[in-house]
Design a protein around this motif. Structure first.
Motif, short mmCIF file in Angstrom:
data_model
loop_
_atom_site.label_atom_id
_atom_site.label_comp_id
_atom_site.label_asym_id
_atom_site.label_seq_id
_atom_site.Cartn_x
_atom_site.Cartn_y
_atom_site.Cartn_z
N GLU A 18 0.83 -1.21 0.00
CA GLU A 18 0.00 0.00 0.00
C GLU A 18 0.86 1.26 0.00
O GLU A 18 0.54 2.25 -0.67
CB GLU A 18 -0.96 -0.01 1.20
N ALA A 19 1.97 1.20 0.70
CA ALA A 19 2.87 2.36 0.73
C ALA A 19 3.45 2.60 -0.66
O ALA A 19 3.54 3.74 -1.14
CB ALA A 19 3.98 2.14 1.75
N TRP A 20 3.83 1.52 -1.33
CA TRP A 20 4.37 1.65 -2.69
C TRP A 20 3.31 2.25 -3.61
O TRP A 20 3.60 3.17 -4.39
CB TRP A 20 4.81 0.27 -3.21
N GLU A 21 2.10 1.76 -3.49
CA GLU A 21 1.03 2.25 -4.36
C GLU A 21 0.71 3.72 -4.11
O GLU A 21 0.38 4.46 -5.04
CB GLU A 21 -0.23 1.39 -4.18
N ALA A 22 0.82 4.12 -2.86
CA ALA A 22 0.55 5.52 -2.54
C ALA A 22 1.55 6.43 -3.26
O ALA A 22 1.23 7.55 -3.66
CB ALA A 22 0.62 5.73 -1.04
N ALA A 23 2.76 5.92 -3.44
CA ALA A 23 3.80 6.72 -4.09
C ALA A 23 3.82 6.54 -5.61
O ALA A 23 4.50 7.29 -6.31
CB ALA A 23 5.16 6.35 -3.50
N HIS A 24 3.11 5.56 -6.12
CA HIS A 24 3.12 5.26 -7.56
C HIS A 24 1.69 5.13 -8.05
O HIS A 24 1.12 4.04 -7.99
CB HIS A 24 3.87 3.94 -7.84
N PRO A 25 1.12 6.20 -8.57
CA PRO A 25 -0.26 6.12 -9.04
C PRO A 25 -0.42 5.09 -10.16
O PRO A 25 0.51 4.88 -10.93
CB PRO A 25 -0.56 7.54 -9.56
N ALA A 26 -1.59 4.47 -10.21
CA ALA A 26 -1.87 3.46 -11.24
C ALA A 26 -1.66 4.08 -12.62
O ALA A 26 -2.01 5.23 -12.86
CB ALA A 26 -3.29 2.95 -11.10
N ARG A 27 -1.08 3.29 -13.53
CA ARG A 27 -0.78 3.79 -14.88
C ARG A 27 -1.98 3.70 -15.81
O ARG A 27 -1.97 4.27 -16.90
CB ARG A 27 0.37 2.99 -15.48
N VAL A 28 -2.97 2.93 -15.42
CA VAL A 28 -4.07 2.69 -16.33
C VAL A 28 -5.32 2.44 -15.51
O VAL A 28 -5.24 2.03 -14.35
CB VAL A 28 -3.72 1.50 -17.26
N GLU A 29 -6.46 2.74 -16.10
CA GLU A 29 -7.75 2.41 -15.47
C GLU A 29 -8.56 1.66 -16.52
O GLU A 29 -8.92 2.24 -17.54
CB GLU A 29 -8.45 3.70 -15.00
N THR A 30 -8.78 0.37 -16.26
CA THR A 30 -9.42 -0.46 -17.28
C THR A 30 -10.94 -0.30 -17.31
O THR A 30 -11.58 -0.74 -18.25
CB THR A 30 -9.10 -1.95 -17.04
N ARG A 31 -11.49 0.29 -16.24
CA ARG A 31 -12.95 0.43 -16.20
C ARG A 31 -13.35 1.72 -16.88
O ARG A 31 -12.84 2.79 -16.52
CB ARG A 31 -13.42 0.42 -14.74
N GLU A 32 -14.23 1.60 -17.83
CA GLU A 32 -14.63 2.79 -18.57
C GLU A 32 -15.32 3.77 -17.65
O GLU A 32 -16.07 3.38 -16.76
CB GLU A 32 -15.55 2.40 -19.72
N GLY A 33 -15.03 5.02 -17.86
CA GLY A 33 -15.69 6.03 -17.04
C GLY A 33 -14.92 6.35 -15.78
O GLY A 33 -14.94 7.46 -15.31
N ALA A 34 -14.19 5.36 -15.24
CA ALA A 34 -13.39 5.63 -14.04
C ALA A 34 -12.01 6.07 -14.51
O ALA A 34 -11.22 5.26 -14.94
CB ALA A 34 -13.30 4.38 -13.18
N ALA A 35 -11.73 7.36 -14.46
CA ALA A 35 -10.48 7.87 -15.03
C ALA A 35 -9.27 7.45 -14.21
O ALA A 35 -9.34 7.33 -13.00
CB ALA A 35 -10.54 9.39 -15.10
N ALA A 36 -8.15 7.21 -14.92
CA ALA A 36 -6.91 6.88 -14.22
C ALA A 36 -6.42 8.12 -13.49
O ALA A 36 -6.62 9.24 -13.96
CB ALA A 36 -5.86 6.42 -15.22
N LYS A 37 -5.81 7.86 -12.34
CA LYS A 37 -5.30 8.98 -11.56
C LYS A 37 -4.07 9.58 -12.22
O LYS A 37 -3.31 8.89 -12.85
CB LYS A 37 -4.93 8.51 -10.14
#
Ligand code: SF4
Lengths: 209, 476
Positions: free
Chosen positions: A190-209
């Motif tokens: 979780e700490a790693w993810e907090a520092a590295h935003p997701a590169r992609v959002e596969t669900r339509e409508g839910a925008a990638a950060k």
């Protein structure tokens, strides 16, 4: 959940072929199952049955009565090449195999085998030749593979050490579930993810950060 | 402080290590997880048994490709097991909140075709899928590799994998290719050179002028078959070709995020002075169209070559060669060109993209397939199918006497009813010629779309340089 595993003592089956691919170990048409059951019959299916489904005459080595129940294989170079199907180690385990000796294994197969407490044991070409000769001289001798001591004991008492991924060894000996192990480190993930935003959002409508 | 120059692979690896304890494999964060119906059911069962959720459904995407029929989609699926598997993937995706590009979805297709097509596959990512041809996505400069079902469950539950750092293997292809020699020929030539276990324990990085000159689709063809050379992954460093392909695709970054992403991607290529664990250089000028004669993808020769005999191979490989030729029903010393065919298959995640369809159509246009020959053209995705139809390629195929099908894996793996009959010979643009791969007792010659299409006209294995291609479409 996996069970702890440490030692197997068994007679050995030799399959002196290189590059045995996963389509031989478990043909693709057996991949339509949605569970892991009944794959023992799929093992080397096309070697055992003709294209119209009859058992080959004479039977394939795997169906010879004296090979029933053998838990160790000695095989040629680059075993398990081809697809990522875990059905290959599942079929081997379902048939009863616990350890396989070769000079090399395909990467994905090796990983899959270890996840199923099926031991891929890499030996040098010289050792492989010696083991092949030994097996020819003593086809019914029992070999013991001890994962704890990382030792193989041959009939007559000779023995040698083998190497195996030490982490996988620990997991198999204890019967530890790897996913449980990783989940225990969730805070780090979780700490790693907090520092590295997701590169992609596969669900339509839910925008990638 | 000067840092040691790093390779593309090392940079991606370093950027994704969550933690590494001494002695244990690293925990590697996964950016994108692709799922299909065949290798995933038992992983979802495992998740359910442990009461776990899919941790990052927004970094996961699923489709149905392997067991799906490529016939009229309105017909019911008659294979009970396949039908059950297709129902199950849909249910699993619904239950766990994973976006599913299913049977009636216009974006459905072979998992390795739709990832890039939708812009989901991007440089610098870690990408996994329960499928060994995940290496395809490495064409974008992503670290992409196949995993087993236990690992699928791991990624679903944690969005990470336990991994050890792979070794690197540079494959440099210099020079310029002959116009009838393409990506498929490069990779078949490499595997013929290094053998099917040559890349074991490594990941390939493809470099050199001949690679730089390839389109994205051609790079995907090369990377796709990395696994056939024993490497779990194969990468090409991203460049302007990569960015141009991705720009504007549905899931690619947009606006300011695009500029930011491109700036990040430009830093990925291997630095001057970085070292690889292994390397090989191949002269692209000298490559010929390749065809396999045996039962693994390393058994390949130039199309003007002769089928090897025992004297041509290492003593240790003789038995395997003999077994392969016995299975294939081929005679050592004979030319590979001129071998008779029953079926031609154009498709798969190796060569089922729009450029492959165009290449095949350019050869078939104005010709008819040989009498008695069955020719299947199977687009890699529904979008490829639509594009091909917009360009009129389907009419070229139909007019030539070929079957034009719905998308899917089809005769690449023969799980959906499309298969060779025992003893039949097929030339195929797919990636595996293993015994029985394309149907029990079927015999496969692997080749490029140009070679397969040229062979469709003659009914025997044919050098595409002997058939003149016409542009299949006036302009596109
Ligand atoms: S087209 Fe063939 S190789 Fe590619 S994903 Fe499908 S079955 Fe696998």
């Amino acid at each position: 959940m996996p069970e702890p595993f440490s030692t197997v003592t068994s007679r050995v089956i030799s399959i002196p072929r290189a590059n045995i691919d996963t389509d031989q170990i478990c043909p693709a048409r057996f991949l339509k199952i949605t569970d892991k059951a009944n794959l023992a019959d799929a093992l080397f299916f096309d070697w055992r049955f003709t294209p119209d489904g009859a058992r080959r005459v004479p039977p394939s080595f795997i169906d010879e009565p004296h090979n029933a129940g053998r838990q160790i294989f000695l095989v040629g170079d680059n075993f398990g090449s081809g697809s990522s199907r875990e059905h290959a180690p599942w079929a081997l385990r379902a048939w009863g195999v616990r350890a396989i000796f070769s000079t090399s294994f395909a990467d994905i197969f090796k990983g899959n085998a270890l996840k199923n407490a099926l031991l891929p044991i890499v030996v040098t070409p010289e050792r492989h030749a010696a083991l092949t000769a030994l097996l020819a001289a003593d086809p019914d001798g029992e070999w013991t593979v001890n994962l704890e001591s990382q030792k193989v004991t041959l009939p007559g008492g000779d023995s040698f050490d083998f190497e195996i991924d030490l982490f996988a060894r620990t997991m198999i000996l204890a019967g530890t579930d790897e996913i449980g192990y990783v989940l225990s480190q969730l805070p780090a993930i979780e700490a790693w993810e907090a520092a590295h935003p997701a590169r992609v959002e596969t669900r339509e409508g839910a925008a990638a950060k | 402080m000067a840092e040691r120059p790093r390779t593309l692979v090392e940079k991606i690896w370093d950027a994704h290590v969550v933690s590494s304890e001494p002695g244990a494999p690293s925990i590697l964060a996964i950016d994108l997880h692709l799922v299909h119906e065949v290798t995933s059911p038992q992983a979802f069962t495992g998740l359910r048994e442990r009461g776990a959720k899919v941790r990052k459904p927004g970094q996961t995407v699923a489709t149905a490709d392997h067991s799906i029929p490529t016939t009229d989609p309105s017909l019911p699926i008659t294979d009970e097991l396949a039908r059950k598997q297709l129902v199950q993937i849909e249910e699993n995706c619904r239950e766990f909140g994973i976006p599913f590009h299913g049977k009636d979805c216009p974006t459905r297709g072979i998992v390795h075709v739709i990832g890039p097509e939708l812009g989901l596959t991007q440089p610098g990512m870690t990408i996994v899928c329960g499928d060994s041809h995940t290496a395809t996505h490495g064409a974008f400069g992503a670290l992409a590799f196949g995993i087993g079902t236990s690992e699928i469950e791991m990624v679903l539950a944690t969005q990470t994998l336990l991994q050890r750092k792979p070794k690197t293997f540079r494959v440099q292809i210099d020079g310029r290719l002959h116009p009838s020699v393409g990506a498929k020929d490069i990779i078949l030539a490499l595997i013929a050179r290094i053998g099917v276990g040559g890349g074991t324990g490594h990941v390939f990085e493809f470099t050199g002028d001949a690679i730089r000159a390839l389109s994205m689709e051609e790079r995907m063809t090369v990377c796709n078959m990395s696994i056939e050379g024993g490497a779990r992954a194969g990468l090409v460093a991203p460049d302007e070709t990569t960015f141009a392909y991705l720009k504007g695709r549905k899931f690619a970054p947009q606006g300011a995020a695009w500029d930011e992403a491109v700036a990040r991607w430009r830093k990925l290529p291997t630095e001057e002075g970085a070292t690889y664990d292994k390397s090989i250089v191949i002269d692209g000028d000298k490559l010929e169209p390749m065809v396999t004669y045996g039962t693994n993808p390393g058994m390949g020769i130039g199309v003007t070559g002769r089928i090897p005999s025992a004297a041509d191979v290492e003593p240790g490989d003789r038995e395997e060669l003999e077994r392969a030729l016995a299975y294939m029903g081929l005679e050592a010393g004979k030319s590979i060109a001129g071998q008779k065919l029953d079926v031609v298959f154009i498709g798969s995640c190796t060569n089922g993209r729009i450029e492959d369809m165009r290449a095949a159509a350019s050869v078939l246009k104005g010709h008819h397939v040989a009498p008695g020959l069955r020719v299947l053209v199977v687009p890699g995705s529904q979008q490829v199918k639509k594009q091909a139809e917009t360009e009129g390629l389907d009419s070229v195929f139909r007019a030539a006497g070929a079957e034009w099908r719905e998308s899917g894996c089809s005769m690449c793996i023969a799980m959906n009813g499309d298969q060779l009959e025992p003893g039949q010979y097929g030339i195929s643009t797919s990636n595996r010629n293993f015994q029985g791969r394309q149907g029990k007792g079927g015999r496969t010659f692997l080749a490029s779309p140009l070679t397969a299409a040229a062979s469709a006209i003659t009914g025997v294995v044919t050098d595409p340089r002997t058939v003149t291609a016409t542009p299949a479409v006036e302009a596109h």
